[in-house]
Write a protein that holds these residues in place. Structure first.
Motif, mmCIF file in Angstrom:
data_model
loop_
_atom_site.group_PDB
_atom_site.id
_atom_site.type_symbol
_atom_site.label_atom_id
_atom_site.label_comp_id
_atom_site.label_asym_id
_atom_site.label_seq_id
_atom_site.Cartn_x
_atom_site.Cartn_y
_atom_site.Cartn_z
ATOM 1 N N UNK A 361 41.774 32.970 40.288
ATOM 2 C CA UNK A 361 42.712 33.735 39.464
ATOM 3 C C UNK A 361 41.912 34.193 38.253
ATOM 4 N N UNK A 362 41.471 35.444 38.244
ATOM 5 C CA UNK A 362 40.433 35.907 37.335
ATOM 6 C C UNK A 362 40.841 37.191 36.625
ATOM 7 N N UNK A 363 40.610 37.258 35.320
ATOM 8 C CA UNK A 363 40.666 38.498 34.540
ATOM 9 C C UNK A 363 42.015 39.202 34.628
ATOM 10 N N UNK A 364 43.079 38.429 34.760
ATOM 11 C CA UNK A 364 44.409 39.012 34.768
ATOM 12 C C UNK A 364 44.967 39.087 33.353
ATOM 13 N N UNK A 385 40.853 29.204 37.376
ATOM 14 C CA UNK A 385 41.632 30.087 36.517
ATOM 15 C C UNK A 385 40.701 30.477 35.371
ATOM 16 N N UNK A 386 40.140 31.669 35.448
ATOM 17 C CA UNK A 386 38.990 32.031 34.622
ATOM 18 C C UNK A 386 39.206 33.408 33.981
ATOM 19 N N UNK A 387 38.937 33.489 32.685
ATOM 20 C CA UNK A 387 38.905 34.747 31.929
ATOM 21 C C UNK A 387 40.214 35.528 32.023
ATOM 22 N N UNK A 388 41.326 34.850 31.955
ATOM 23 C CA UNK A 388 42.611 35.537 31.885
ATOM 24 C C UNK A 388 43.056 35.660 30.434
ATOM 25 N N UNK A 389 43.853 36.682 30.147
ATOM 26 C CA UNK A 389 44.462 36.844 28.828
ATOM 27 C C UNK A 389 45.964 36.610 28.979
ATOM 28 N N UNK A 390 46.470 35.641 28.216
ATOM 29 C CA UNK A 390 47.879 35.263 28.303
ATOM 30 C C UNK A 390 48.500 35.378 26.919
#
Length: 601
Positions: A361-364, A385-390
């Motif tokens: 789950x990347x860059x979402x 779960x890497x490099x996501x913006x939440x």
């Protein structure tokens, strides 16, 4: 007995200070380990999921001692490679004193320079919530090139006996593309049914402008010859698209007012689509309710029906739908924008969860989701779960629970998580938190589990909070920097984190130990290298989210080059090489680095 985390930390220190050579370490001999398999099945549309190779070498045990403390090496496997990561597992028995460690080196096949990866995590046999797992060393090799064969060297070291080295090759999945020189068949709403009924592997069905009804798709492509349904400008599909037990089908550039469902399918591609959820289909966007394999879900805009309001918040709130929900192994979910659901991106829970491992789950980019931004619940192992913006989510990420682990949360940028940033509940075991940045209302890093949080490993994060409150019955905390009263301290390790509160205090609790300032945090817990930070740590102005029900703009959470977070981290192979200073910086970004691309490219 040596703590497994102490042993792991020592190995990390060696890996980040010793250069790699072309050969195996001097103190071990390569040993034959048998075949590496991936635990997968043959695809419905042809081809296999095998990504590993065979172990190479031959030799003898280099350890000593023996007895119950010695490791007995079992099978190694590399199940379900993704485009950018490899899962590595090595079963074992023995090692009663828990001091066995597996280090990993890798290189592109045919090259000479080795690189170190993180050591595998030692996972003791256990059970939780109706699931069980066996003893193994398990972990991931990060940020690899798609469609590339890598050579891996795995070295198991146990001073009590069982030391051995195995090597293997494994290949990452290639970027899924249409067949070269594929025939393109023009489609209109009037001809869609007849053209679809005769579609063959390799065909591209190019949908012309117009409004199409939802449909059930029942034809598979094959490996290298997918069937592609490609939208052009003005294509709108009103209703649901269902693909049940299909393989190698691509959906590209479609606008869907409804839902895409791919139950039991393999190698499905959904990319550059716009999905507008409908209450007719439960408010879901892209889902597989049953076990599927190796989906590639990328560059989509998925919009739900849930409003950002206090009554919407929480699992029992007035919310609806899953933005993207997957079940089964090997899925890649990257560069999507997901807004306005109960859960933005999620796995399945309890007895609905099947083989949820090797998932990326990347860059979402996730905003306005009223329960979880990313729900990685019931991850068996190696969910990344890497490099996501939440931004503006009730809970940023969830691992409720992790089933032994590791479940990796790496370089995620979290702002305005109303309740908690990390929901590690229901006895979660094996979560790994590296280089995340959190700015939230209330407790900066609070876990109110009521059950043990075990085998938690955290390094190089930034956690900032402030005064709290209560929202739809849920407390955000009181401004403590670290508050995990249920932490199983013996199996867990947190260190090198930057912590702060707009209350200008450093208070909290880890396990049974409370602390009231930075000094007592450092001396009384594993956070011996913690540093205190505040909102001036950032290069740009970042406001405290004092009114969490506000839909705040997405802030830039990169740090100042002269802040306390610079050079304050621990070196982690395969995670933070290439740092500019004497040590890695804390948080999701190195000072001065460009922001990642979040959401569609």
């Amino acid at each position: 007995m040596t703590s497994p985390f102490s042993r792991w930390a020592c190995v990390l220190g060696l890996l980040t200070s010793v250069a790699c050579s072309d050969g195996a370490p001097d103190d071990v001999d390569p040993v034959d380990g048998g075949n590496i398999t991936d635990g997968g099945s043959t695809d419905a549309g042809g081809g296999s999921d095998a990504g590993g190779g065979s172990d190479a070498g031959g030799g003898n045990d280099a350890g000593g001692g023996g007895g119950a403390d010695a490791t007995v090496a079992g099978a190694t496997s590399l199940p379900f490679p993704t485009l950018h990561h490899l899962t590595v597992e090595w079963a074992f028995s023995g090692d009663a004193n828990a001091n066995g460690v597996v280090t990993v080196r890798y290189r592109i096949a045919g090259t000479t320079v080795w690189r170190n990866a993180l050591p595998l995590r030692r996972v003791a046999a256990g059970s939780n919530e109706g699931f069980s797992w066996t003893s193994r060393h398990s972990g991931s090799v990060f940020d690899l090139q798609p469609g590339t064969t890598y050579e891996l060297e795995l070295t198991l070291t146990d001073p009590d006996g069982g030391t051995t080295t195995r090597t293997t090759n494994a290949t990452t999945r290639p970027l899924p593309v249409p067949m070269a020189s594929a025939p393109i068949k023009a489609v209109t709403p009037a001809t869609f049914a007849s053209v679809a009924a005769s579609a063959q592997p390799g065909d591209i069905l190019q949908l012309g402008a117009g409004t199409y009804a939802g449909f059930d798709w029942s034809r598979s492509g094959t490996e290298g010859k997918p069937i592609v349904l490609r939208g052009t400008a003005g294509v709108v599909i009103n209703g649901a698209i269902n693909l049940f037990a299909q393989a190698y089908v691509h959906l590209e550039g479609l606008t869907v007012n409804g839902r895409i469902r791919f139950n039991g399918s393999k190698h499905i591609v959904i990319q550059r689509c716009t999905i507008n959820a409908s209450s007719t289909y439960g408010g879901d966007g892209i889902v597989t309710f049953t076990r599927a394999e190796n989906a590639y879900i990328a560059d989509n805009v998925v919009t739900g029906l849930t409003q950002w309001a206090e009554a919407s918040l929480g699992a029992s709130g007035d919310n609806l739908g899953e933005g993207i929900a997957v079940n089964g192994p090997g899925h890649v979910i990257l560069h999507n924008r997901v807004t306005g659901f109960r859960d933005g991106i999620s796995l399945f829970e309890d007895d609905e969860a099947v083989d949820q491992f090797s998932i990326d789950i990347l860059n979402n980019d996730l905003t306005g989701n009223a329960d979880d931004g990313i729900e990685a619940d019931f991850c068996f192992h190696n969910c990344r779960i890497v490099r996501n913006r939440l931004t503006n989510n009730f809970i940023a990420v969830s691992s409720q629970p992790g089933l032994g682990g590791p479940t990796y949360f790496v370089r995620n940028a979290i702002y305005n998580a109303v309740h908690v940033a990390f929901k590690l509940y229901r006895g979660s075991t094996g979560d790994v938190l590296l280089h995340n940045t959190v700015v939230k209302h209330g407790d900066a890093f609070g876990i109110y589990a009521g059950r043990p949080v075990a085998n938690l490993y955290a390094r190089n994060n930034l956690f900032l909070g402030g005064p709290g409150g209560t929202f739809n019955g849920y407390s955000s905390g009181t401004g403590r920097v670290l508050h995990v009263p249920d932490l199983d301290v013996a199996s867990s390790s947190l260190d090198h984190d930057g912590v702060g509160s707009t209350t200008d205090t450093v208070t909290g609790r880890l396990g049974a130990t409370t602390f009231s300032n930075l000094q007592t945090l450092r001396t009384g817990t594993s956070e011996q290298h913690a540093v205190q930070v505040d909102l001036t740590v950032f290069a740009n102005t970042v406001a405290y989210p004092a009114a969490p029900l506000t839909l705040y703009a997405k802030p830039d959470l990169r740090i100042r080059a002269d802040s306390a977070a610079v050079n304050a981290g621990q070196a982690l192979p395969n995670i933070n090489e290439g740092h500019a200073g004497s040590a890695p910086d804390l948080g999701a970004f190195e000072a001065g680095a460009d922001l990642p691309v979040y959401g569609p490219r």
